[in-house]
Design an enzyme around this catalytic site. Sequence first.
Site, PDB file in Angstrom:
ATOM      1  NE  ARG A 203      81.831  61.558  33.892  1.00  0.00           N
ATOM      2  CZ  ARG A 203      80.863  61.365  32.995  1.00  0.00           C
ATOM      3  NH1 ARG A 203      79.594  61.556  33.342  1.00  0.00           N
ATOM      4  NH2 ARG A 203      81.157  61.002  31.759  1.00  0.00           N
ATOM      5  CG  HIS A 307      86.853  57.537  38.015  1.00  0.00           C
ATOM      6  ND1 HIS A 307      85.812  58.396  37.734  1.00  0.00           N
ATOM      7  CD2 HIS A 307      87.164  56.929  36.838  1.00  0.00           C
ATOM      8  CE1 HIS A 307      85.517  58.325  36.444  1.00  0.00           C
ATOM      9  NE2 HIS A 307      86.322  57.426  35.881  1.00  0.00           N
ATOM     10  NE  ARG A 310      82.330  57.384  34.823  1.00  0.00           N
ATOM     11  CZ  ARG A 310      81.316  57.529  33.977  1.00  0.00           C
ATOM     12  NH1 ARG A 310      80.076  57.292  34.395  1.00  0.00           N
ATOM     13  NH2 ARG A 310      81.508  57.900  32.729  1.00  0.00           N
ATOM     14  CG  HIS A 333      81.749  58.487  28.022  1.00  0.00           C
ATOM     15  ND1 HIS A 333      82.628  59.550  28.048  1.00  0.00           N
ATOM     16  CD2 HIS A 333      81.996  57.777  29.149  1.00  0.00           C
ATOM     17  CE1 HIS A 333      83.374  59.481  29.138  1.00  0.00           C
ATOM     18  NE2 HIS A 333      83.013  58.417  29.831  1.00  0.00           N
ATOM     19  CE1 TYR A 342      85.584  52.730  33.156  1.00  0.00           C
ATOM     20  CE2 TYR A 342      85.029  54.101  31.268  1.00  0.00           C
ATOM     21  CZ  TYR A 342      85.533  53.966  32.544  1.00  0.00           C
ATOM     22  OH  TYR A 342      85.987  55.067  33.215  1.00  0.00           O
TER      23      TYR A 342
END
Length: 380
Positions: A203, A307, A310, A333, A342
């Site tokens: 991030r 972002h 990422r 996460h 993702y």
Amino acid sequence: MPGEKSRSFGNIRPLPSGRFQARYRGPDGRLRGAPTTFPTKKAAERWLTLKAAEIAQGDWTDPDVGAIPFRDYAAQWVEERDLAPRTVDLYGSLLRLHLNPTFGDVLLKDIREAHVRSWRASRRKAKVGKVTVAKAYRLMRAVMNTAVRDRLVKENPCRVEGAGQEHSEERPALSVAEVYRLADAVPKRYRALVLLGAFGSLRWGELAGLRRRYLDLDARTVAVREVAYELGGVRMGPPKSRASRRTVQLPGLIIDDLRAHVEAFAAPGPDGLVFVGARGNALRRTNFAAHWASARSAAGLPSVHFHDLRHAGNTFAAEAGASLRELMNRMGHSSTRAALVYLHARDDRARELADSLGERAAEELRRAREAGAEGEEPTG
């Protein structure tokens, strides 16, 4: 009292208007009136019966304890929680811009579900982003859940189905070539920032808060231990969650770029920041924004967000065969929901898989037909 009719619980009094007033004595010994008058005596009696049942079952709530403005209670709610600085800043913004203008001066006990529905509709009509409205709603729901547990209100008025769900627009999945076009387009000082953001799945705050001692280029790892938070100025703090505190393995592809960057641009010493501005100060989004806008234009990718780097890295990892748990660890996460977002493939990868599936199916069909033909007995 003249004109007042007594009963086993509470009492009912006719008013000059023709309506009826109901009163009862609460468990605290205080005489209390119904919040409204009633069109008939029977309606008043029904209300008193329900109130008596509440007291008997231990469900009675003092109507005065919820006489706290939402603004004050929400501020106290935020203060009492151990939140990351960025989360405190987010909640403060949601309260200031979206919740307090409507509910700030309203007493907790007076907030109704209809008020929440009306507020949400007004935010949507005002063209406030769907994600922002969902976040504000979830914050209010959490605050009011605590008010229920504190017995300040009987039930949470935030019961609008689906209001807390976010439906973000799906972001583009950049290709490796597109990532490198962006890296080539930014000033050299920020080339490694782009590459590490993508291939390290980091991030912005994790990149801006990265110190030299957390980057081991021999072992090809980057450890996330500090994050830069922009709250007025830039200050360092711990990652936002336990899962965010992680060590990410880096591909050899970007190591030479990272070595060159550390030698040329990083602040000195093990505690020096890896990425700093031209004057040696900590990176800020606002200062980097102009460089990023120019790079997007030069790379022919005008709608790409930082972002998205990422997002690209997470997609690369998924396509390389990362399991759900491995992807969660790499992303930082703790829930599978975010990682699953993702795991979708880029269009070209999806096409490759479809072509491969078709080729295998065609080959299997060919073999089956050949076997069938060999098994046929000659005729004539």
